[in-house]
Design an enzyme around this catalytic site. Sequence first.
Site, PDB file in Angstrom:
ATOM      1  N   ASN A  93     -35.288  25.000   0.495  1.00  0.00           N
ATOM      2  CA  ASN A  93     -34.609  25.763   1.540  1.00  0.00           C
ATOM      3  C   ASN A  93     -34.554  27.247   1.148  1.00  0.00           C
ATOM      4  O   ASN A  93     -35.098  27.652   0.126  1.00  0.00           O
ATOM      5  CB  ASN A  93     -33.210  25.177   1.786  1.00  0.00           C
ATOM      6  CG  ASN A  93     -32.799  25.254   3.241  1.00  0.00           C
ATOM      7  OD1 ASN A  93     -33.051  26.265   3.908  1.00  0.00           O
ATOM      8  ND2 ASN A  93     -32.166  24.217   3.737  1.00  0.00           N
ATOM      9  N   ASP A 101     -41.012  33.027 -16.512  1.00  0.00           N
ATOM     10  CA  ASP A 101     -41.741  33.721 -17.576  1.00  0.00           C
ATOM     11  C   ASP A 101     -42.465  32.727 -18.470  1.00  0.00           C
ATOM     12  O   ASP A 101     -43.378  33.116 -19.214  1.00  0.00           O
ATOM     13  CB  ASP A 101     -40.786  34.568 -18.404  1.00  0.00           C
ATOM     14  CG  ASP A 101     -40.227  35.743 -17.620  1.00  0.00           C
ATOM     15  OD1 ASP A 101     -39.875  35.559 -16.447  1.00  0.00           O
ATOM     16  OD2 ASP A 101     -40.127  36.847 -18.182  1.00  0.00           O
ATOM     17  N   HIS A 123     -31.394  35.880 -22.359  1.00  0.00           N
ATOM     18  CA  HIS A 123     -31.297  36.955 -23.341  1.00  0.00           C
ATOM     19  C   HIS A 123     -30.358  36.545 -24.465  1.00  0.00           C
ATOM     20  O   HIS A 123     -29.374  35.833 -24.230  1.00  0.00           O
ATOM     21  CB  HIS A 123     -30.782  38.229 -22.675  1.00  0.00           C
ATOM     22  CG  HIS A 123     -31.656  38.715 -21.550  1.00  0.00           C
ATOM     23  ND1 HIS A 123     -32.775  39.484 -21.761  1.00  0.00           N
ATOM     24  CD2 HIS A 123     -31.582  38.490 -20.215  1.00  0.00           C
ATOM     25  CE1 HIS A 123     -33.352  39.735 -20.594  1.00  0.00           C
ATOM     26  NE2 HIS A 123     -32.659  39.145 -19.642  1.00  0.00           N
ATOM     27  N   ALA A 168     -23.627  20.769  -5.469  1.00  0.00           N
ATOM     28  CA  ALA A 168     -23.610  22.181  -5.094  1.00  0.00           C
ATOM     29  C   ALA A 168     -22.746  22.998  -6.048  1.00  0.00           C
ATOM     30  O   ALA A 168     -21.690  22.561  -6.494  1.00  0.00           O
ATOM     31  CB  ALA A 168     -23.098  22.325  -3.667  1.00  0.00           C
ATOM     32  N   THR A 173     -26.734  23.642 -17.792  1.00  0.00           N
ATOM     33  CA  THR A 173     -27.009  24.263 -19.086  1.00  0.00           C
ATOM     34  C   THR A 173     -27.648  23.298 -20.077  1.00  0.00           C
ATOM     35  O   THR A 173     -28.171  23.737 -21.104  1.00  0.00           O
ATOM     36  CB  THR A 173     -25.715  24.811 -19.705  1.00  0.00           C
ATOM     37  OG1 THR A 173     -24.779  23.735 -19.852  1.00  0.00           O
ATOM     38  CG2 THR A 173     -25.097  25.891 -18.821  1.00  0.00           C
ATOM     39  N   ARG A 188     -22.273  18.249 -15.574  1.00  0.00           N
ATOM     40  CA  ARG A 188     -22.184  17.047 -16.401  1.00  0.00           C
ATOM     41  C   ARG A 188     -22.467  15.818 -15.531  1.00  0.00           C
ATOM     42  O   ARG A 188     -22.079  15.782 -14.359  1.00  0.00           O
ATOM     43  CB  ARG A 188     -20.791  16.910 -17.014  1.00  0.00           C
ATOM     44  CG  ARG A 188     -20.353  18.089 -17.861  1.00  0.00           C
ATOM     45  CD  ARG A 188     -18.965  17.861 -18.432  1.00  0.00           C
ATOM     46  NE  ARG A 188     -18.450  19.058 -19.076  1.00  0.00           N
ATOM     47  CZ  ARG A 188     -18.746  19.443 -20.320  1.00  0.00           C
ATOM     48  NH1 ARG A 188     -19.584  18.700 -21.032  1.00  0.00           N
ATOM     49  NH2 ARG A 188     -18.234  20.543 -20.839  1.00  0.00           N
ATOM     50  N   ARG A 191     -21.630   9.998 -12.507  1.00  0.00           N
ATOM     51  CA  ARG A 191     -21.800   8.565 -12.279  1.00  0.00           C
ATOM     52  C   ARG A 191     -23.269   8.242 -12.097  1.00  0.00           C
ATOM     53  O   ARG A 191     -24.085   9.114 -11.779  1.00  0.00           O
ATOM     54  CB  ARG A 191     -21.008   8.104 -11.057  1.00  0.00           C
ATOM     55  CG  ARG A 191     -21.561   8.596  -9.717  1.00  0.00           C
ATOM     56  CD  ARG A 191     -20.859   7.908  -8.568  1.00  0.00           C
ATOM     57  NE  ARG A 191     -21.329   8.325  -7.261  1.00  0.00           N
ATOM     58  CZ  ARG A 191     -22.372   7.781  -6.634  1.00  0.00           C
ATOM     59  NH1 ARG A 191     -23.082   6.826  -7.205  1.00  0.00           N
ATOM     60  NH2 ARG A 191     -22.711   8.195  -5.422  1.00  0.00           N
TER      61      ARG A 191
END
Length: 213
Positions: A93, A101, A123, A168, A173, A188, A191
Site C-alpha cells: 500500500n 543499502d 548508525h 500496526a 527490532t 514481540r 500468540r
Amino acid sequence: MSLKEQMETGKVYIEFGHASGEDREYEKIIETQRQACKEICFDYNQTRPLNVERRTELLGKLLGGMGNSLWIEAPVHFAYGIHTYIGDHVYANFNLTVVDDCEVRIGNYVMFAPNVTITATGHPVHPMYRDKGAQFSLPVVIEDHVWIGANVVIMPGVTIGENSVIGAGSVVTHDIPANMVAYGVPCRPVREITQEDLTYYRKGMRVNEDWDR
C-alpha cells in the site's frame, strides 16, 4: 577491507572520502546507483495508476528481482532498489519506504499496509561515528505469507518468519518466528496463529459462512 566488503558484511563504513583508488571507484558506482534509483522512483510515482505496463517496466528496472503479480501503490521510495528482491503475489500500500543499502528479501504472498518502513541500514550509537557519517547495513528477510500492518518499522538484520502478522505501529527490532501474531514497541510475539483463525478473522467476529475458501 574494502568499502564494498564492509557494506556487504555488516561492518561500520563511510560511503565517501576514501583514500584508496578501489574505494573511490566504488563510491562512484554506489552514487550512480542511488541516483538511478531516485530517478526511477520519481518516474514510478508520477505514472498514471492504470498504466500497469509502464509501472511493471519501471519495477523491473528498479528492483534486483521481482516475481509475478507485484503491485506497489505510489508513492514508494527505495535507497538503491537493486538490492531488494520481491517474490510472487506481493501487494504494498501507499508510502512503502525501503532503505536497501544491503539485501532485502521479500517472499511470496506478502502484504504491506500503508506507511511501512524497512531499513536495512542504521548508525552506531556513539556520536563520534555519526559525526563522521558512519553507518552499517544488515540484511532484512520477510518470508512467505507475511502481513505487515500500517506504520510498521522493520530494523536492520531482522527476519520475519512465514505466515506471521505484524500489528500496526510496531517497531521490529528482533527476529519474529513463523506463524505468530506479533506487535508492540519493541515488537514481540503475542500468540500463535491457529486453526481457530480460519473461523474468526478478528476477535469475536466470525468469517461469513458463504466465504469461498
